[in-house]
Enzyme design. Structure first.
Site, PDB file in Angstrom:
ATOM      1  N   GLY A 122      31.373  43.357  -5.409  1.00 13.34           N
ATOM      2  CA  GLY A 122      30.572  43.720  -4.238  1.00 13.34           C
ATOM      3  C   GLY A 122      29.612  42.597  -3.873  1.00 13.34           C
ATOM      4  O   GLY A 122      29.085  41.915  -4.756  1.00 13.34           O
ATOM      5  N   ARG A 130      37.721  42.375  -3.848  1.00 14.14           N
ATOM      6  CA  ARG A 130      38.155  42.962  -5.116  1.00 14.14           C
ATOM      7  C   ARG A 130      39.647  42.677  -5.166  1.00 14.14           C
ATOM      8  O   ARG A 130      40.378  43.016  -4.239  1.00 14.14           O
ATOM      9  CB  ARG A 130      37.849  44.457  -5.155  1.00 14.14           C
ATOM     10  CG  ARG A 130      36.346  44.759  -4.985  1.00 14.14           C
ATOM     11  CD  ARG A 130      36.009  46.172  -5.352  1.00 14.14           C
ATOM     12  NE  ARG A 130      34.665  46.537  -4.918  1.00 14.14           N
ATOM     13  CZ  ARG A 130      33.567  46.379  -5.653  1.00 14.14           C
ATOM     14  NH1 ARG A 130      33.632  45.851  -6.869  1.00 14.14           N
ATOM     15  NH2 ARG A 130      32.389  46.744  -5.187  1.00 14.14           N
ATOM     16  N   ASP A 180      30.114  42.790 -13.694  1.00 16.08           N
ATOM     17  CA  ASP A 180      30.787  42.744 -14.995  1.00 16.08           C
ATOM     18  C   ASP A 180      32.284  42.482 -14.862  1.00 16.08           C
ATOM     19  O   ASP A 180      32.870  41.744 -15.655  1.00 16.08           O
ATOM     20  CB  ASP A 180      30.515  44.026 -15.797  1.00 16.08           C
ATOM     21  CG  ASP A 180      31.229  45.226 -15.232  1.00 16.08           C
ATOM     22  OD1 ASP A 180      30.935  45.580 -14.074  1.00 16.08           O
ATOM     23  OD2 ASP A 180      32.080  45.807 -15.929  1.00 16.08           O
ATOM     24  N   THR A 207      25.064  41.700  -8.573  1.00 21.29           N
ATOM     25  CA  THR A 207      25.511  43.063  -8.261  1.00 21.29           C
ATOM     26  C   THR A 207      24.273  43.927  -8.098  1.00 21.29           C
ATOM     27  O   THR A 207      23.323  43.789  -8.875  1.00 21.29           O
ATOM     28  CB  THR A 207      26.404  43.657  -9.372  1.00 21.29           C
ATOM     29  OG1 THR A 207      26.523  45.077  -9.155  1.00 21.29           O
ATOM     30  CG2 THR A 207      25.879  43.438 -10.777  1.00 21.29           C
ATOM     31  N   ASP A 235      24.019  46.809  -8.909  1.00 22.11           N
ATOM     32  CA  ASP A 235      24.014  47.862  -9.938  1.00 22.11           C
ATOM     33  C   ASP A 235      23.102  47.566 -11.135  1.00 22.11           C
ATOM     34  O   ASP A 235      22.719  48.485 -11.858  1.00 22.11           O
ATOM     35  CB  ASP A 235      25.440  48.088 -10.463  1.00 22.11           C
ATOM     36  CG  ASP A 235      26.320  48.787  -9.440  1.00 22.11           C
ATOM     37  OD1 ASP A 235      25.794  49.203  -8.392  1.00 22.11           O
ATOM     38  OD2 ASP A 235      27.536  48.909  -9.683  1.00 22.11           O
ATOM     39  N   ASP A 252      23.787  46.340 -14.110  1.00 24.27           N
ATOM     40  CA  ASP A 252      24.440  47.004 -15.248  1.00 24.27           C
ATOM     41  C   ASP A 252      25.124  46.021 -16.200  1.00 24.27           C
ATOM     42  O   ASP A 252      26.143  46.342 -16.800  1.00 24.27           O
ATOM     43  CB  ASP A 252      25.463  48.034 -14.736  1.00 24.27           C
ATOM     44  CG  ASP A 252      26.542  47.413 -13.855  1.00 24.27           C
ATOM     45  OD1 ASP A 252      26.386  46.245 -13.463  1.00 24.27           O
ATOM     46  OD2 ASP A 252      27.530  48.101 -13.563  1.00 24.27           O
ATOM     47  N   ARG A 286      28.428  53.782  -9.167  1.00 18.70           N
ATOM     48  CA  ARG A 286      29.540  54.636  -9.590  1.00 18.70           C
ATOM     49  C   ARG A 286      29.518  54.852 -11.096  1.00 18.70           C
ATOM     50  O   ARG A 286      29.816  55.914 -11.589  1.00 18.70           O
ATOM     51  CB  ARG A 286      30.859  53.956  -9.187  1.00 18.70           C
ATOM     52  CG  ARG A 286      31.944  54.895  -8.819  1.00 18.70           C
ATOM     53  CD  ARG A 286      33.151  54.225  -8.197  1.00 18.70           C
ATOM     54  NE  ARG A 286      33.150  52.779  -8.155  1.00 18.70           N
ATOM     55  CZ  ARG A 286      33.573  52.067  -7.125  1.00 18.70           C
ATOM     56  NH1 ARG A 286      33.999  52.672  -6.043  1.00 18.70           N
ATOM     57  NH2 ARG A 286      33.576  50.753  -7.164  1.00 18.70           N
TER      58      ARG A 286
HETATM   59  N1  LIG Z   1      39.297  43.126 -16.927  1.00 20.70           N
HETATM   60  C1  LIG Z   1      39.560  42.277 -15.936  1.00 20.70           C
HETATM   61  N2  LIG Z   1      40.489  41.299 -16.110  1.00 20.70           N
HETATM   62  C2  LIG Z   1      40.759  40.423 -15.120  1.00 20.70           C
HETATM   63  N3  LIG Z   1      40.165  40.442 -13.908  1.00 20.70           N
HETATM   64  C3  LIG Z   1      39.236  41.387 -13.685  1.00 20.70           C
HETATM   65  C4  LIG Z   1      38.895  42.348 -14.682  1.00 20.70           C
HETATM   66  N4  LIG Z   1      37.945  43.167 -14.174  1.00 20.70           N
HETATM   67  C5  LIG Z   1      37.718  42.732 -12.911  1.00 20.70           C
HETATM   68  N5  LIG Z   1      38.477  41.662 -12.611  1.00 20.70           N
HETATM   69  C6  LIG Z   1      38.486  40.906 -11.350  1.00 20.70           C
HETATM   70  O1  LIG Z   1      37.154  40.768 -10.879  1.00 20.70           O
HETATM   71  C7  LIG Z   1      37.019  41.391  -9.588  1.00 20.70           C
HETATM   72  C8  LIG Z   1      35.651  41.973  -9.442  1.00 20.70           C
HETATM   73  O2  LIG Z   1      35.496  43.032 -10.359  1.00 20.70           O
HETATM   74  P1  LIG Z   1      34.877  44.417  -9.868  1.00 20.70           P
HETATM   75  O3  LIG Z   1      35.601  44.851  -8.647  1.00 20.70           O
HETATM   76  O4  LIG Z   1      34.848  45.296 -11.032  1.00 20.70           O
HETATM   77  O5  LIG Z   1      33.409  44.019  -9.370  1.00 20.70           O
HETATM   78  P2  LIG Z   1      32.163  43.527 -10.225  1.00 20.70           P
HETATM   79  O6  LIG Z   1      32.271  42.073 -10.468  1.00 20.70           O
HETATM   80  O7  LIG Z   1      31.993  44.401 -11.413  1.00 20.70           O
HETATM   81  O8  LIG Z   1      30.996  43.731  -9.176  1.00 20.70           O
HETATM   82  P3  LIG Z   1      30.281  45.078  -8.685  1.00 20.70           P
HETATM   83  O9  LIG Z   1      29.259  45.425  -9.731  1.00 20.70           O
HETATM   84  O10 LIG Z   1      29.678  44.669  -7.420  1.00 20.70           O
HETATM   85  O11 LIG Z   1      31.328  46.131  -8.529  1.00 20.70           O
HETATM   86  C9  LIG Z   1      38.168  42.403  -9.558  1.00 20.70           C
HETATM   87  O12 LIG Z   1      38.511  42.748  -8.236  1.00 20.70           O
HETATM   88  C10 LIG Z   1      39.265  41.630 -10.251  1.00 20.70           C
HETATM   89  O13 LIG Z   1      39.809  40.660  -9.393  1.00 20.70           O
HETATM   90  O1  LIG Z   2      32.004  48.457  -1.400  1.00 21.01           O
HETATM   91  P1  LIG Z   2      32.950  49.066  -2.389  1.00 21.01           P
HETATM   92  O2  LIG Z   2      34.063  48.117  -2.750  1.00 21.01           O
HETATM   93  O3  LIG Z   2      33.420  50.412  -1.976  1.00 21.01           O
HETATM   94  O4  LIG Z   2      32.166  49.244  -3.748  1.00 21.01           O
HETATM   95  C1  LIG Z   2      31.203  50.210  -3.997  1.00 21.01           C
HETATM   96  C2  LIG Z   2      30.621  49.937  -5.360  1.00 21.01           C
HETATM   97  O5  LIG Z   2      30.043  48.645  -5.364  1.00 21.01           O
HETATM   98  C3  LIG Z   2      28.704  48.713  -5.801  1.00 21.01           C
HETATM   99  O6  LIG Z   2      27.885  48.777  -4.642  1.00 21.01           O
HETATM  100  C4  LIG Z   2      28.348  47.497  -6.621  1.00 21.01           C
HETATM  101  O7  LIG Z   2      28.495  46.367  -5.884  1.00 21.01           O
HETATM  102  C5  LIG Z   2      28.620  50.015  -6.576  1.00 21.01           C
HETATM  103  O8  LIG Z   2      27.307  50.512  -6.681  1.00 21.01           O
HETATM  104  C6  LIG Z   2      29.540  50.883  -5.780  1.00 21.01           C
HETATM  105  O9  LIG Z   2      30.050  51.904  -6.609  1.00 21.01           O
END
Ligand SMILES: Nc1ncnc2c1ncn2[C@@H]1O[C@H](COP(=O)(O)OP(=O)(O)OP(=O)(O)O)[C@@H](O)[C@H]1O
Ligand SMILES: O=P(O)(O)OC[C@H]1O[C@](O)(CO)[C@@H](O)[C@@H]1O
Length: 323
Positions: free
Chosen positions: A10, A71, A102, A125, A127, A129, A171
């Site tokens: 995000g 994503r 993460d 992020t 979040d 977290d 979430r």
């Molecule tokens: N375990 C994993 N192994 C490989 N790639 C991953 C893994 N987890 C996430 N990714 C990659 O990283 C991207 C971002 O992860 P995710 O969508 O979980 O958001 P995030 O970095 O946790 O941020 P946010 O907290 O905003 O959701 C994923 O769309 C995917 O491309």
């Molecule tokens: O915009 P999207 O891809 O629906 O993602 C929503 C998720 O992303 C976050 O805003 C983190 O970036 C979470 O709090 C929420 O669950």
């Protein structure tokens, strides 16, 4: 050295500050920064170009991310990651600065472990977290945005003597919900890590408040609340069980946008610069954070540890302060 910069997951206010700082720090050390667009998806598509310092003018105060984000489900596949590593090699990019949450760090950890790509993580992020850091970019801004919105809702809640359920993002984490609840003086909070009997505790709390003479209440509900149904479903249940006249407001993506707070700009700038200075010194797999006000670095593998949960006493404080 060519250093790739990408934002993933995000978007979050403060990401632009981190991009700007990484690019300009690279420039000052004689490295060439490359912008990779749309996160890991853009890396797979080869959507990348050199990013000179001047390309980062006027972005510090902007929300979102100038590199855009995505994503990318395909990145969970090791064969796909191998292709991404090939793309980096073909472009001559030796190191990556990954700004995200993460999931983005887990992806970076696999790129390092499977293909030896040097990766530096910057927490981005709303979040908040991630293990090993008190702060992530965007949290402070999103928190203030949510509080400002709820202050407005409070006017209507108290004028009409009404109950409002306000859904905030998160979430899988209650960090944003719990901190929002304290900062806006909410009567109760529901979040993913809150105890199993949260719904019953909420009903008791509302009844006690009513007996104390409180005629309006704000309940902050995280997207992934422990009751399992999000604010709308919790509201339906309360209406059904107790015939309450209530309103539900979902703040949604309003919290993710907007100009970053000063703190998000400052930490984005510090982390962007530090990430590149460490890569310049030959460090290969780490992510940055803030602990008790100090800038810290963790090994990238720490992202595999359990995520932090909001301290239980903060959840309890919401109820105490609502008396
Ligand atoms: N375990 C994993 N192994 C490989 N790639 C991953 C893994 N987890 C996430 N990714 C990659 O990283 C991207 C971002 O992860 P995710 O969508 O979980 O958001 P995030 O970095 O946790 O941020 P946010 O907290 O905003 O959701 C994923 O769309 C995917 O491309
Ligand atoms: O915009 P999207 O891809 O629906 O993602 C929503 C998720 O992303 C976050 O805003 C983190 O970036 C979470 O709090 C929420 O669950």
């Amino acid at each position: 050295m060519k250093i790739g910069v990408l934002t993933s997951g995000g978007d979050a206010p403060g990401m632009n500050a981190a991009i700007r700082a990484a690019v300009r720090q690279a420039d000052s050390l004689g490295h060439e920064a490359w912008g990779i667009y749309r996160g890991y998806q853009g890396l797979l598509d080869g959507d990348m170009e050199p990013l000179p310092s001047r390309a980062c003018a006027n972005i510090l105060q902007r929300g979102g991310t100038m590199l855009r984000t995505a994503r990318c489900k395909a990145f969970h596949d090791p064969d796909v990651r191998a292709k991404a590593a090939e793309k980096l090699k073909a472009a001559g990019i030796e190191a990556l600065v990954v700004i995200g949450g993460d999931g983005s760090f887990r992806a970076a950890e696999t790129l390092l472990r499977e293909h030896g790509v040097a990766c530096a993580g910057i927490p981005g992020t709303i979040d908040n977290d991630l293990p090993g850091t008190d702060r992530t970019l965007g949290f402070d801004t999103a928190l203030n945005t949510a509080v400002e919105a709820i202050d407005r809702i409070r006017d209507t809640a108290s004028s009409h003597g009404r109950l409002f359920l306000v859904e905030v993002m998160g979430r899988a984490s209650g960090m944003l919900a719990v901190h929002t609840a304290i900062a806006c003086g909410a009567e109760a909070v529901l979040y993913p890590e809150s105890p199993d009997d949260s719904y019953e505790a909420l009903v008791t709390q509302l009844e006690e408040n009513w007996k104390r003479g409180k005629r309006s209440s704000i309940v902050v509900v995280a997207e992934g609340d422990a009751v399992g149904g999000r604010a709308m479903a919790v509201g339906e249940r309360l209406k059904r069980d107790h015939e309450l006249d209530l309103r539900v407001v979902v703040l949604g993506h309003v919290q993710r946008g907007g100009s970053p707070s000063a703190l998000d700009r400052i930490w984005g700038s510090r982390w962007g610069s530090e990430a590149v200075r460490r890569l310049d010194r030959g460090e290969r797999g780490f992510y940055l954070g803030e602990v008790a006000g100090a800038l810290v670095a963790q090994p990238l593998s720490r992202i595999l540890e359990p995520q932090p949960v909001p301290p239980g006493d903060l959840g309890r404080l919401v109820a105490v302060l609502a008396r």
